[in-house]
Design a protein around this motif. Structure first.
Motif, short mmCIF file in Angstrom:
data_model
loop_
_atom_site.label_atom_id
_atom_site.label_comp_id
_atom_site.label_asym_id
_atom_site.label_seq_id
_atom_site.Cartn_x
_atom_site.Cartn_y
_atom_site.Cartn_z
N VAL A 1 1.01 -1.19 -0.15
CA VAL A 1 0.04 0.13 -0.13
C VAL A 1 0.91 0.99 0.22
CG1 VAL A 1 -1.65 1.21 1.20
CG2 VAL A 1 -1.78 -1.13 1.33
N THR A 2 0.63 2.08 -0.73
CA THR A 2 1.41 3.45 -0.82
C THR A 2 1.06 4.27 0.29
OG1 THR A 2 -0.35 4.67 -2.19
CG2 THR A 2 1.44 3.71 -3.46
N LYS A 3 2.11 5.07 0.80
CA LYS A 3 2.21 5.80 2.19
C LYS A 3 0.86 6.67 1.83
CE LYS A 3 6.97 4.94 3.71
NZ LYS A 3 8.07 5.84 4.16
N SER A 4 0.42 7.20 1.03
CA SER A 4 -0.46 8.29 0.89
C SER A 4 -2.05 7.45 1.16
CB SER A 4 -0.56 8.94 -0.33
OG SER A 4 -0.84 8.00 -1.27
N ASN A 5 -2.14 6.18 1.24
CA ASN A 5 -3.32 5.48 1.33
C ASN A 5 -3.20 4.71 2.63
OD1 ASN A 5 -4.68 6.36 -0.89
ND2 ASN A 5 -3.05 4.87 -1.98
N LEU A 6 -2.13 4.88 3.61
CA LEU A 6 -2.01 4.10 4.73
C LEU A 6 -3.31 4.41 5.80
CD1 LEU A 6 1.67 4.21 5.65
CD2 LEU A 6 0.37 2.43 4.65
N SER A 7 -3.79 5.75 5.73
CA SER A 7 -4.86 5.90 6.56
C SER A 7 -6.09 5.17 6.29
CB SER A 7 -5.26 7.45 6.47
OG SER A 7 -5.37 7.79 5.13
N MET A 8 -6.44 4.50 5.11
CA MET A 8 -7.70 3.86 4.46
C MET A 8 -7.53 2.48 5.23
SD MET A 8 -7.68 5.38 0.82
CE MET A 8 -9.36 4.72 0.50
N LEU A 9 -6.45 2.08 5.69
CA LEU A 9 -6.30 0.58 6.28
C LEU A 9 -7.09 0.38 7.48
CD1 LEU A 9 -2.66 -0.30 5.27
CD2 LEU A 9 -4.80 -1.03 4.15
N GLU A 10 -7.71 -0.62 7.66
CA GLU A 10 -8.33 -1.00 9.00
C GLU A 10 -7.40 -1.37 10.04
OE1 GLU A 10 -11.16 -4.68 10.65
OE2 GLU A 10 -11.19 -4.13 8.50
N GLN B 1 7.50 -4.78 5.67
CA GLN B 1 8.60 -4.31 5.13
C GLN B 1 8.31 -2.62 4.93
OE1 GLN B 1 9.75 -5.87 1.42
NE2 GLN B 1 11.69 -4.80 1.25
N THR B 2 9.24 -1.74 5.13
CA THR B 2 8.85 -0.45 4.86
C THR B 2 9.70 -0.11 3.61
OG1 THR B 2 8.18 0.13 7.06
CG2 THR B 2 9.07 2.05 5.63
N LEU B 3 9.33 0.77 2.49
CA LEU B 3 9.87 1.37 1.54
C LEU B 3 9.65 2.61 1.52
CD1 LEU B 3 8.35 -1.19 -1.16
CD2 LEU B 3 10.32 -1.61 0.09
#
Length: 916
Positions: free
Chosen positions: A476-485, A493-495
């Protein structure tokens, strides 16, 4: 006391086993080299030299290459003549206690290369072993990439061994130290590229290697010549020692007698340019280049062997000619054969890789494609009308059962690696099919999971991926992390621009998918190796098939060239006379862009003379003519049609050539010394069945000595050997030998003069030449006019003195005595003596080049008669008419006179003197 780390200690212990080789020491994804190996490898491979801690105060020199591209680096080192030992990890690092165990799995040497990228498709790569005893030498030669193995016995002189070694041109030579030293010192320029490896039967026995009885039957071993068993033991022992794997493809010993084939020394092979040119050492421009229209790699190698080893058996030669004759006259049949052969891969090397355990799935597909062509090839040969081709076809085993094994098991387009799966067809193995279904279902489940996760989260860019380190993941791209449950996803892993997660259900499915994939790959590899091992048991069938297909390819190649170039079938047999009508040089004719090659006849028989003394100018075609005679004879003995209108060719046991200037700088020999050494071999080895060719005999020393040697050599070949001989020389004074030597005939190259122009007609005619036109050739080459003019001036001076000296000798001793002297002594020696005895010989202006300041003045004219001669007409001197004649000569423009004008001018001068 400081000591090395355990890993470096392990390296040093393994390195001690291969002191003469680079040690490629496997560490993870690299092959590393240390100490002196690293320093030398960094320089030879042009890679970075670094260092590492090894337990001592000083850092250890180190360099390395990636394991996946190691073959390229190994090939570069081997091409430079080095050996490379490959040391691999032989236990799982995860299970190792302490340092991972490592062993040398193979040693790559110049003579044991198996990588196709390092081998020439149409040339063999031989390794040879030599065994010597008091009576001669035994030789064993093997091409490990094809499985060919030859053994022979060479009795007599050391030169005979060198002749045979140069046929094979081995890249590596094994033997006792004293034998190798002798070979190296006497090899000339031919074998200096071969790596000499000291090995003896005793040293190999001490290594605990298998005896040759493990490889060959008692029947094969019993047929070996004296010393052959020992040479073969050294060879096979060394191959075991370096390859450390199966050598099951080396199973047939080809034993032969040297007298089965024509013998040619290295200089003859080079001078005739059989497989490479003298100038560039390339194939283009050689006889092999002309005749090689083969379409398979093994056919190309066989053709080269035929050219290098012409047959001595008339019936075998006729068999070859019969097959070529049939194909020569059947264009459609030739084309059909070529089309089928184009689909045949290199069966010999494919078979060797199967035996070696290095063949991959694509190699087996290539083998299947090749076997598919065999029925058609057999059908074409059986219907050709040729008895030779029909017998060849009857011996062909189509190997259709092997083709079926491969077709039923291996996919049509498998991957290169045998460790990635995707090789085995569906339906071959039930367990494999189950694992594939599980893997396929798992991937479908992953695709469905990705769709559901996108719907659940509303993130359209969400994807499920895989890598070998982290397994399966949700990215998941970092801009969309807030949409995860929250709480559902576990960070993995962090990219830079994304985060990767797993879920409990993805973890569970990952284990099932990976288990299925791993089991599937392992099972595919096991099924592949099982098939490869089954094929290993059929190697003999495949090797025999490869040999027959290669022979068919050579026949069609020779027939194709013979038809295209309008060659003629020769008559060949055990007789003496050689007769060629309108013979041509095959290669020179083929490369002519403009104009027509001038054909020449040749007759070397008891009746018409077996020795030709050829005189004539430079650049007139003498060397080409003599070479073409040798080429026509050689082509006939390999079973090829020849470039002539008609050819009756006797079987020749040896061809000797001495053509062209060649210093042996490394051996410390001058051109003249090299020529004399070549002629020494001719006089020692030639028989009445030999063909001897000597170009420009006697050059490289003074005129008198050169002519003396030339005449002595000609007389020896004529009187003592009686072989067919072609000798060219600029000493046209030797033409008198025709009177005293029964079998010698004078010939020369025709020249047409028209005013100042000279045309070389390239035509051999009866009779002797009276000049060599050397100054004219210098003029054509572009030398300054001042040099050309001075050369003509000096030539006229030399010739005038010679005539005067001879006239003086005739008038004082009488014509009869003079004639006797001329018949007993070469004319050039008389010329030399005349010049030395002439009163004007001491005049520096007559013989030495003019000084710069005197160059503009008139040339000093030589006297017409010897000073103070009793025969001089003193009354003519008193009248001054001789001075008038001399004055006319001084002012005559001889360079611009036509031949007729010059004759008229001389006539007028003679008339003036006669009137005195």
């Amino acid at each position: 006391m400081a000591k090395y780390t355990p890993m470096i200690e392990q390296y040093l212990a393994i390195k001690a086993e291969v002191k003469d080789a680079f040690l490629f020491f496997r560490l993870g994804d690299f092959y590393e080299m240390f100490f002196e190996d690293a320093v030398l490898a960094a320089r030879e491979l042009e890679i970075t030299l670094t260092g590492r801690e090894g337990g001592m105060e000083e850092r250890i020199p180190m360099c390395g290459v990636p394991y996946h591209s190691a073959e390229n680096y190994i090939a570069r080192l081997v091409e430079k003549g080095y050996k490379v030992a490959i040391c691999e990890q032989v236990e799982n690092p995860a299970e190792a206690k302490g340092v991972v165990r490592r062993e040398i799995v193979r040693i790559v040497t110049p003579g044991t290369v198996m990588d196709a990228r390092s081998l020439s498709e149409t040339s063999n790569n031989y390794i040879a072993a030599v065994q010597s005893d008091a009576a001669g030498f035994a030789l064993a030669a093997c091409d490990i990439s094809t499985g060919e193995l030859y053994v022979t016995r060479l009795t007599g002189s050391f030169e005979r061994l060198m002749d045979e070694l140069n046929v094979y041109n081995p890249s590596e030579l094994l033997g006792a130290a004293e034998v190798l030293e002798r070979i190296q010192s006497g090899a000339g320029a031919m074998l200096r590229t071969a790596v000499m490896t000291v090995r003896s039967e005793e040293s190999l026995a001490a290594a605990g290697l298998q005896p040759i009885t493990a490889y060959f039957s008692d029947k094969q071993l019993a047929a070996l010549p004296d010393g052959g068993r020992e040479a073969l033991s050294v060879l096979m022992g060394y191959l075991q020692e370096t390859q450390k794997r199966s050598l099951s493809h080396i199973k047939h010993i080809r034993i032969y007698e040297p007298n089965q084939y024509m013998v040619m020394d290295p200089f003859t092979r080079r001078n005739l340019e059989l497989v490479e040119t003298v100038r560039d050492r390339t194939k283009k421009g050689s006889l092999l280049w002309l005749l090689d229209k083969t379409v398979t790699a093994m056919g190309g190698r066989l053709l080269k062997r035929w050219i290098e080893k012409p047959l001595m058996n008339a019936s075998l030669i006729e068999e070859r000619l019969e097959a070529v004759d049939r194909l020569y006259n059947q264009l459609m049949l030739r084309d059909d054969l070529r089309q089928s052969l184009k689909e045949v891969y290199d069966l010999e090397r494919l078979t060797a890789r199967i035996a070696y355990g290095s063949a991959n799935a694509r190699d087996l597909v290539a083998l299947r494609a090749s076997l598919e062509q065999v029925p058609r090839l057999r059908e074409l040969c059986e219907g050709s009308g040729s008895a030779t081709l029909k017998a060849l076809a009857e011996g062909i085993d189509p190997c259709q059962d092997l083709m079926s094994w491969i077709a039923d098991t291996i996919q049509d387009e498998p991957p290169v690696s045998v460790r990635d799966g995707g090789m085995i067809r569906a339906g071959v193995n039930a367990r494999l099919d189950q694992l594939r279904e599980a893997s396929t279902n798992g991937k479908q489940w992953l695709a469905e999971l990705e769709r559901l996760e996108r719907e659940r989260t509303g993130i359209k860019s969400l994807k499920i991926g895989f890598n070998k380190v982290f397994g399966y993941f949700i990215e998941v791209t970092k801009s969309n992390l807030s949409m995860l449950e929250e709480g559902r996803y576990e960070r993995k892993q962090t990219l830079a621009n994304a985060e990767r997660f797993v879920t409990p259900e993805l973890k569970e499915k990952e284990a099932l998918i990976l288990e299925a994939q791993e089991g599937m790959i392992d099972l595919e590899y096991a099924l592949f190796t099982e098939l490869r091992d089954r094929l290993v048991g059929q190697l003999s069938r495949l090797q025999q098939l490869a040999e027959r297909i290669a022979t068919i390819d050579v026949y069609q190649s020779i027939a194709h060239v013979s038809a295209a170039q309008r060659y003629t079938r020769p008559t060949i047999g055990e007789f003496y006379g050689l007769e060629i009508e309108e013979g041509r040089h095959p290669v020179v004719e083929a490369v002519l862009e403009d104009g027509v090659f001038i054909a020449n006849d040749t007759a070397l028989t008891r009746e018409s003379g077996s020795m030709l003394l050829i005189t004539g100018p430079n650049m007139a075609g003498k060397s080409t003519y003599m070479r073409q005679v040798a080429m026509i004879g050689l082509m006939a003995q390999i079973g090829c049609f020849v470039p002539a209108k008609r050819a009756v060719v006797p079987i020749v046991d040896r061809i000797f050539t001495r053509i062209g200037a060649a210093d042996d700088l490394i051996g410390g020999q001058s051109t003249f010394m090299v020529e004399m050494m070549d002629i020494q071999i001719m006089t020692e080895k030639a028989t009445s069945r030999s063909l001897v060719i000597i170009d420009e005999l006697g050059r490289g020393t003074s005129t008198g000595e050169g002519m003396a040697i030339a005449q002595a050599v000609i007389e020896f070949l004529h009187d003592n050997i009686g072989c067919k001989t072609l000798v060219s020389t600029h000493f046209h004074e030797l033409a008198h030998l025709e009177e005293s030597l029964r079998d010698l005939r004078n010939y020369c190259m025709a020249v047409k003069e028209s005013g100042q122009n000279v045309t070389f007609l390239r035509k051999l005619i009866r009779g002797a030449a009276d000049t060599s036109y050397g100054i004219y050739c210098a003029q054509i080459a572009g030398l300054p006019n001042s040099i050309i003019e001075r050369s003509y001036e000096l030539l006229n001076a030399f010739e005038t003195r010679a005539e005067l000296a001879q006239g003086h000798a005739e008038s004082t001793a009488g014509k009869e005595a003079a004639a006797t002297a001329v018949s007993r002594k070469p004319q050039a020696e008389l010329v030399r003596e005349a010049v030395e005895s002439s009163p004007e010989a001491s005049a520096p202006t007559a013989l030495a080049p003019a000084a710069p300041e005197a160059a503009a003045g008139p040339a000093i004219q030589l006297s017409l008669f010897p000073a103070e001669s009793p025969e001089t007409d003193k009354s003519a001197k008193k009248t001054g008419k001789s001075d008038k004649v001399l004055e006319q000569l001084r002012h005559a423009d001889l360079m611009n006179m036509t031949p007729m004008a010059a004759m008229n001018f001389l006539y007028e001068l003679k008339k003036q003197l006669t009137n005195n």
